[in-house]
Design a protein around this motif. Sequence first.
Motif, PDB file in Angstrom:
ATOM      1  N   GLU A  33       2.666  38.700 -62.567  1.00 43.08           N
ATOM      2  CA  GLU A  33       1.515  37.121 -62.066  1.00 43.08           C
ATOM      3  C   GLU A  33       1.795  37.444 -60.822  1.00 43.08           C
ATOM      4  N   ARG A  55       7.045  28.779 -60.457  1.00 45.53           N
ATOM      5  CA  ARG A  55       6.075  29.533 -61.307  1.00 45.53           C
ATOM      6  C   ARG A  55       7.202  30.608 -62.331  1.00 45.53           C
ATOM      7  N   TRP A 102       6.160  27.189 -55.112  1.00 47.82           N
ATOM      8  CA  TRP A 102       4.774  27.498 -56.079  1.00 47.82           C
ATOM      9  C   TRP A 102       5.888  28.924 -56.577  1.00 47.82           C
ATOM     10  N   TRP A 106       0.874  25.627 -70.326  1.00 46.24           N
ATOM     11  CA  TRP A 106       0.571  26.641 -68.667  1.00 46.24           C
ATOM     12  C   TRP A 106      -0.210  24.629 -68.388  1.00 46.24           C
ATOM     13  N   PRO A 120      -1.745  30.892 -57.329  1.00 44.17           N
ATOM     14  CA  PRO A 120      -0.478  30.976 -58.802  1.00 44.17           C
ATOM     15  C   PRO A 120      -1.582  31.372 -59.488  1.00 44.17           C
TER      16      PRO A 120
END
Length: 447
Positions: A258, A212, A208, A45, A312
């Motif tokens: 998430e 992701r 985003w 990440w 995020p």
Amino acid sequence: MEDLVSLCKRRGFIFQSSEIYGGLQGVYDYGPLGVELKNNLKDAWWSSMIYENDNIEGLDSSILTNPSVLKFSGHESTFTDPMVDCRECKSRWRADTLDSDKCPGCGSTDLTDPRPFNLMFKTSIGPVDDGSNFGYLRPETAQQIFINFKNVLDSTNKSIPFGIAQIGKAFRNEITPRNFIFRVREFEQMELEFFVKPGTDEDWHQKWLDKRLGWWEEQGVNKDKLTIYNVPKEELAHYSKATFDIMYEFPHGSEELEGIANRTDFDLGSHSKNQSEFDISAKVEKNNESNSKLAVHDLEEKKWFIPYVIEPSAGVDRGFLAILNEAYNVEDLGEGKERTLLKLKPHLAPIKAAVIPLKKNNDELVVLSKKIKNELQSLNLGRILFENTGNIGKSYRRHDEIGTPICITVDFDSLEKGTVTIRHRDSMKQELVNIDELVNFVKNFYA
Ligand code: GAP
């Protein structure tokens, strides 16, 4: 889920915290293999955020938080879940997760009305515990990013759009922790606060979300098990204009992995002095206010504005559970035999390679195996294990189960002909490789 929990305990991925004292509900410890896998996930990440984007900076802020931060962020007043008590068996439940008006513990219908329960952990700070000197354990890593906005901006000369990313612990006094490491009281988050010009926020929100989703796939999460939940207005958090939840098909059902929120200028606005200078909706009390103007100067329009934020926010523990669930396989080998294997992506595997001498305690084989281990370890790919068990079959089975992508067997041909056997986890195929070429082979395998 039971198979995963059992594997985690048996092989040393995850243990119940304080187990020898009867445990602590909703709190877990990561064991020798768990900590490697978790670190690898966090590294993946971190690279994808900070090393691959020159406009994102990292932060590692404190867990103990000044109460004013969480007052102005809205957490003191709104960070609650509805709780009910069962008058019969005295148990407590989250009202919004009950399937009926019955107590899931004893079946009684004698429940109290729901009342808000604040999820933040409070702790006293300093030697005098008289209730006046207290702090909170942060319920999200995000607030420290907002209150460091000016520090990061001033020290790095960034301009909008730019982001601040952080990985760290968060604490929530969940009413009913459940489903192993899915809902716990102490967990880790990987959060990015990405600051953009108002008006460009909706485009960035979509960008985003796409990024992701792609990242989770790179970690081995099957895209067919991911869905997007466009959170309806009435369910949005107090700071959010719109939120996309990335839902994953966990063993216990589809739930949030998430959240990607458009937090607008709510947080920077709430933590800014002289609110009236900015056109923001956040209304805050004036006492104990911060002395900062968390805004940027628009050189073209020659005015200050508070950036919007796209956030995020992923749970490390939930990511860990999803990845484990994806990787877990039981293969039928025929004739009543089967093997359990973790088909982890190599970059996430807790052990990158195991070096195994064919015979236990054979001096020559052991010396050569250790030399190979040290050479490979110096590549800095992660943990390389020297394993002197003398039982190759058993070692292969163990490494299949913990997800080691390759085993390297050192045998008598290694001494005479300079070759080792590489055994691949997924295909079980074996190939001979010259020891002189081993470093390059392993480097290429992990490239
Ligand atoms: N800063 C935004 C925020 O904290 P959230 O949806 O409350 O938003 C973000 O949390 C992520 O943190 C979730 O998607 C989830 O992965 C993880 N998370 C939240 N509460 C958790 C808990 N009690 N146990 C484990 N992970 C949790």
